[in-house]
Scaffold this motif. Structure first.
Motif, PDB file in Angstrom:
ATOM      1  N   THR B  25       0.724  -0.967  -0.025  1.00 23.06           N
ATOM      2  CA  THR B  25      -0.079  -0.048   0.076  1.00 23.06           C
ATOM      3  C   THR B  25       0.904   1.295  -0.019  1.00 23.06           C
ATOM      4  N   LEU B 100       7.040 -14.178  -0.640  1.00 23.79           N
ATOM      5  CA  LEU B 100       5.846 -14.882   0.448  1.00 23.79           C
ATOM      6  C   LEU B 100       5.116 -13.681   1.112  1.00 23.79           C
ATOM      7  N   SER B 101       5.950 -12.640   1.415  1.00 21.99           N
ATOM      8  CA  SER B 101       5.536 -11.591   2.128  1.00 21.99           C
ATOM      9  C   SER B 101       4.595 -10.650   1.346  1.00 21.99           C
ATOM     10  N   ILE B 104       1.134 -12.829   0.750  1.00 17.09           N
ATOM     11  CA  ILE B 104       0.504 -12.970   1.833  1.00 17.09           C
ATOM     12  C   ILE B 104      -0.197 -11.434   2.009  1.00 17.09           C
ATOM     13  N   ALA B 107      -2.836 -10.900  -0.768  1.00 15.74           N
ATOM     14  CA  ALA B 107      -3.959 -11.708  -0.630  1.00 15.74           C
ATOM     15  C   ALA B 107      -4.988 -11.025   0.691  1.00 15.74           C
ATOM     16  N   LEU B 108      -4.140 -10.463   1.503  1.00 13.29           N
ATOM     17  CA  LEU B 108      -4.974  -9.786   2.680  1.00 13.29           C
ATOM     18  C   LEU B 108      -5.797  -8.654   2.096  1.00 13.29           C
ATOM     19  N   ARG B 114      -5.846 -11.994  -4.159  1.00 13.37           N
ATOM     20  CA  ARG B 114      -5.971 -13.230  -3.252  1.00 13.37           C
ATOM     21  C   ARG B 114      -6.490 -14.422  -4.441  1.00 13.37           C
ATOM     22  N   VAL B 117      -3.090 -15.690  -5.664  1.00  9.38           N
ATOM     23  CA  VAL B 117      -2.165 -16.211  -4.764  1.00  9.38           C
ATOM     24  C   VAL B 117      -2.805 -17.668  -4.565  1.00  9.38           C
ATOM     25  N   ARG B 118      -4.304 -17.811  -4.577  1.00  9.77           N
ATOM     26  CA  ARG B 118      -4.723 -19.038  -4.309  1.00  9.77           C
ATOM     27  C   ARG B 118      -4.649 -19.920  -5.551  1.00  9.77           C
ATOM     28  N   ILE B 121      -1.149 -21.653  -5.091  1.00  9.42           N
ATOM     29  CA  ILE B 121      -0.987 -22.779  -4.228  1.00  9.42           C
ATOM     30  C   ILE B 121      -2.009 -23.796  -4.689  1.00  9.42           C
ATOM     31  N   VAL B 157       3.215 -22.585   4.866  1.00  9.17           N
ATOM     32  CA  VAL B 157       2.826 -21.300   4.774  1.00  9.17           C
ATOM     33  C   VAL B 157       3.192 -20.629   6.021  1.00  9.17           C
ATOM     34  N   ASP B 202      -8.505 -25.016  -4.288  1.00  7.29           N
ATOM     35  CA  ASP B 202      -8.340 -23.706  -3.684  1.00  7.29           C
ATOM     36  C   ASP B 202      -8.708 -22.343  -4.099  1.00  7.29           C
TER      37      ASP B 202
END
Lengths: 205, 205
Positions: B25, B100-101, B104, B107-108, B114, B117-118, B121, B157, B202
């Motif tokens: 952001t 990874l950071s 996540i 996705a949040l 999101r 990312v889904r 995985i 994860v 997923d």
């Protein structure tokens, strides 16, 4: 504490909101003061440093007590209690999405916060593991209880990140996972040897 | 593509670094251009909008091909392949901690990311589930393969977030989890009913 939130709580609410939306790194203590409608000095009165403020946000009550209530119902089958505890954990992570977001960000950026977050989830893993440990007739060792509980709860953290709303059939999916674990823990099953006890704790290194 | 990274890659590297350290952001396209040492216009030439840039960062190759190689070794026991795949997945998440950071965080904050990312995985869950599906003699349904694979990978994860370095005894801990799952999947075990097939994916809702 009256009906109105204390100044400290106002600051923590504002910090939680800003950390979750604009990020921990980008949020200044001044931003938090402005959002809470208090003087910057008031933030520093309650929290000497930004790391202290972050730790206080992370320290806010988690699902511990409710999970414990479910765990304590020893008159109910293990499978049922595990399942109910898992559902409660997931529902709580979703309800407290801002806190989930801050906890993950914090764990990603700094060792100190990471230890705090680990300690939180470690408590919850312990509660779940105890459900399995107290099962009569289970071949489960305390280490495998721990492995089941840790895997289940950690997987639910990622589930809450990827799926902020429940997915169709999710309950049955979690039930299936619990069943597979419970069946595995009760069966003879191959043994993976004797891992170090250090990994019994999620907060350990 | 020569030995030097292309301008596009330079921009993606800079974006990954800034998103991971100062947050998605808080990072502007201008920041990314400055870090990459290119004109802001150059960023917009390659990525029309910031969301496009974020998606491109998320789209960078994941562990898929390596996991597939392990999965394909059908001469080796299922347990061994699952364990090796799980270890590889965890090691890769740790090596690519910045990615990874960002994944996540993304996705949040937003539905669009999101889903991306889904999908990533989800591919990896599919590879792991296929190892179990092709096991002769297993009573595992394709749904329980999916439940095992999803629970295992999602838990890794969170493990990577909480433990950037391997923990003592970790390998044995993961082996124990795999054993419990494999034993459960091969045993009769209680059946959780017939959950909706929607949760096989997923990335589905």
């Amino acid at each position: 504490m009256g009906a109105r939130p204390s100044r400290r709580d106002q600051i923590l609410d504002a910090a939680l909101e800003l950390f979750a939306t604009q990020g921990i790194t980008a949020t200044t203590t001044r931003d938090v003061a402005a959002r809470a409608g208090v003087a910057t000095g008031s933030v520093f009165y309650h929290f000497a440093t930004k790391p202290d403020l972050i730790e206080a946000v992370l320290g806010r009550a988690y699902v511990g007590p409710d999970l414990q209530t479910i765990a304590d119902r020893s008159d109910r089958p293990v499978r049922e209690r595990l399942l109910e505890a898992a559902q409660l954990f997931l529902a709580t992570l979703r309800q407290r999405r801002a806190l989930l977001s801050v906890a993950i960000q914090a764990a990603l950026v700094d060792d100190r916060y990471r230890l705090r977050v680990r300690a939180n989830i470690d408590d919850e893993i312990g509660v779940l593991a105890a459900i399995l440990d107290r099962t009569p007739g289970a071949t489960t060792s305390s280490l495998s209880s721990r492995a089941i509980a840790a895997t289940l709860l950690r997987s639910l953290v990622t589930t809450a990140v990827l799926h902020p709303e429940p997915i169709a059939g999710e309950h049955a999916f979690i039930a299936l996972t619990v069943d597979l674990f419970v069946a595995g823990a009760h069966g003879p099953g191959p043994n993976a040897g004797a891992p170090s006890t250090e990994i019994l704790s999620d907060s350990g290194r």
